[in-house]
Design a protein around this motif. Structure first.
Motif, PDB file in Angstrom:
ATOM      1  N   ALA A 312     -31.606   8.929  74.020  1.00 30.93           N
ATOM      2  CA  ALA A 312     -32.704   9.049  74.980  1.00 30.93           C
ATOM      3  C   ALA A 312     -33.478   7.750  75.140  1.00 30.93           C
ATOM      4  O   ALA A 312     -34.200   7.572  76.130  1.00 30.93           O
ATOM      5  N   PHE A 313     -33.323   6.821  74.182  1.00 28.08           N
ATOM      6  CA  PHE A 313     -34.129   5.613  74.195  1.00 28.08           C
ATOM      7  C   PHE A 313     -33.406   4.388  74.769  1.00 28.08           C
ATOM      8  O   PHE A 313     -33.960   3.296  74.774  1.00 28.08           O
ATOM      9  N   THR A 314     -32.185   4.571  75.222  1.00 28.81           N
ATOM     10  CA  THR A 314     -31.449   3.409  75.716  1.00 28.81           C
ATOM     11  C   THR A 314     -30.472   3.794  76.811  1.00 28.81           C
ATOM     12  O   THR A 314     -29.996   4.930  76.853  1.00 28.81           O
ATOM     13  N   VAL A 322     -23.145   2.676  69.567  1.00 29.21           N
ATOM     14  CA  VAL A 322     -23.653   2.846  68.194  1.00 29.21           C
ATOM     15  C   VAL A 322     -24.071   4.293  67.964  1.00 29.21           C
ATOM     16  O   VAL A 322     -23.749   4.903  66.930  1.00 29.21           O
ATOM     17  N   CYS A 323     -24.791   4.866  68.929  1.00 32.55           N
ATOM     18  CA  CYS A 323     -25.207   6.281  68.824  1.00 32.55           C
ATOM     19  C   CYS A 323     -23.991   7.186  68.711  1.00 32.55           C
ATOM     20  O   CYS A 323     -23.979   8.123  67.901  1.00 32.55           O
ATOM     21  N   VAL A 384     -35.249  16.859  76.386  1.00 34.39           N
ATOM     22  CA  VAL A 384     -33.993  17.598  76.221  1.00 34.39           C
ATOM     23  C   VAL A 384     -33.283  17.149  74.945  1.00 34.39           C
ATOM     24  O   VAL A 384     -32.812  17.986  74.154  1.00 34.39           O
ATOM     25  N   PHE A 385     -33.216  15.839  74.719  1.00 37.75           N
ATOM     26  CA  PHE A 385     -32.588  15.352  73.495  1.00 37.75           C
ATOM     27  C   PHE A 385     -33.379  15.791  72.255  1.00 37.75           C
ATOM     28  O   PHE A 385     -32.800  15.977  71.176  1.00 37.75           O
TER      29      PHE A 385
END
Length: 412
Positions: A312-314, A322-323, A384-385
């Motif tokens: 959600a942050f990128t 990476v996520c 949502v995440f």
């Protein structure tokens, strides 16, 4: 557990399931598109809701048969049923017959897996069970990765020939099981089960007893929450990537560059997931072999949740990779442990039924998972995440509670 020490049953089934699963994934991902083009999106959406529901019932019935008449018989019934359905599909005169065959293949496949998992548990020691399950999981995911790539050509241009090939492959696998594989359900259990009256009512009574097992019910509840989160890979995550990840350079060399964004970025992320699963399932299983079932399940839920949450942050494709790596690590830690836990926890005379009931966590999770698509109309991506993360954290807590309720020897 060295390959040479494997029972012949396991070797035959590993190769057979690798090949049949690859052919399965050569046609399965394209069926939604096929039915949408044939019947229209609205009708296709309703039609595609039926197979998962029938699959749940078939999974339960497959587990019941595996414990009553045997693993080998149940697998043969499944394979020869799917063979006939593939043949029907190949020579189908109408789209509605295609749909009936598609449902039949799904029901036959759902019958197979509880018996297959129970046979793995029958033939392995508790010490070696994780690595054997991990090997089967790797083989399955080779099919998941390779099948759609091959199917994108063969299903479109040679669908009839592909379905004929699926028919032949299923038949050959069935013959291999018939001639090479021995029954693993202990004789004393089969003789005891033979005294019971065979009926649907008896089957439901058996499952009622299982679901009154508080530990197992808690395990199913935690698994459903994980499954809801896992299904977001091709649900909300796909939507998020498509709507928020715009074209950007993935690789560049002098005047040449590869740009990804939206659907293509999603494809790269899913490709990375599949590649990591194929390459690292066995190494990760070995690295975490000395972890307890409790720690493995708890940590895997947390890793998966945060791997998804940080997306959600990128919108940077490399950070998204990476996520994806973090959440895939959670997946790899969890899968063999979850399968070995059920085989360890379940009574020997009900192993197939426990395996069948365990599959409900994925079926129910897949049924509930689309709720995030609806939430996305009202909530921001971060919200949502956050909901997805909450599901995984609650599942981790439920696993902690679960292992407090069973003897300490079960947590190792």
């Amino acid at each position: 557990m060295q390959w040479r020490a494997w029972d012949l049953n396991l070797k035959v089934r590993l190769f057979g399931e690798l090949i049949t699963h690859t052919f399965f994934w050569m046609y399965f991902p394209f069926m939604a598109l096929y039915f949408s083009d044939t019947f229209g999106k609205d009708v296709a959406g309703l039609l595609l809701m039926v197979p998962p529901l029938l699959g749940m019932l078939s999974n339960l019935f497959g587990g019941y048969l595996a414990d009553r008449v045997g693993r080998r018989f149940t697998m043969l019934l499944s394979i020869f049923a799917s063979t006939s359905m593939f043949a029907l599909f190949a020579f189908s005169p109408s789209p509605w017959v295609d749909y009936i065959a598609f449902i039949g293949i799904g029901i036959a496949g759902a019958l197979y897996w509880p018996a297959s998992s129970a046979m793995v548990a029958d033939l392995t020691t508790e010490e070696n069970r994780r690595i054997v399950f991990a090997t089967f999981y790797t083989a399955m995911n080779i099919g998941v990765v390779a099948g759609p790539v091959l199917g994108s050509f063969f299903f479109v241009h040679y669908r009839h020939e592909l379905l004929l090939a699926c028919t032949v492959i299923e038949l050959l696998f069935g013959l291999a099981i018939f001639f090479l594989i021995k029954e693993t359900l202990p004789d004393h259990i089969r003789q005891e089960k033979a005294k019971e009256r065979f009926s649907l009512a008896q089957q439901f009574k058996s499952y009622a007893v299982i679901f009154r097992d508080k530990v197992f019910a808690l395990y199913i509840g935690a698994g459903i929450l994980v499954a809801i989160s896992f299904m977001q890979l091709d649900m909300y995550m796909a939507l998020y990537i498509k709507e928020h990840v715009f074209d950007q350079t993935l690789f560049a060399w002098k005047d040449w560059k590869l740009t990804v964004g939206g659907t293509s970025a999603f494809g790269w992320l899913m490709g990375l997931n599949g590649l990591l699963v194929v390459l690292f399932t066995l190494p990760v299983t070995r690295w975490f072999a000395h972890w307890s079932d409790r720690n493995s399940l708890v940590v895997s839920s947390i890793l998966y949740g945060f791997g998804m949450f940080f997306m959600a942050f990128t919108t940077n494709i490399w950070l998204l990779f990476v996520c994806m790596g973090v959440l895939t690590l959670g997946e790899l830690i969890r899968t063999p442990v979850a399968q070995s836990f059920i085989s360890k926890y379940s009574p020997e005379d009900a192993r197939g039924q426990y395996m069948g009931a365990s599959s409900l966590q994925f079926s129910i999770g897949r049924f509930i998972a689309p709720i995030t698509i609806g939430l996305s109309q009202w909530l921001s991506p971060l919200s949502v995440f956050s909901v997805i993360l909450a599901f995984t954290l609650v599942s981790a807590y439920l696993y902690v509670v679960l292992f407090r309720m069973i003897p300490s020897k079960e947590t190792n």
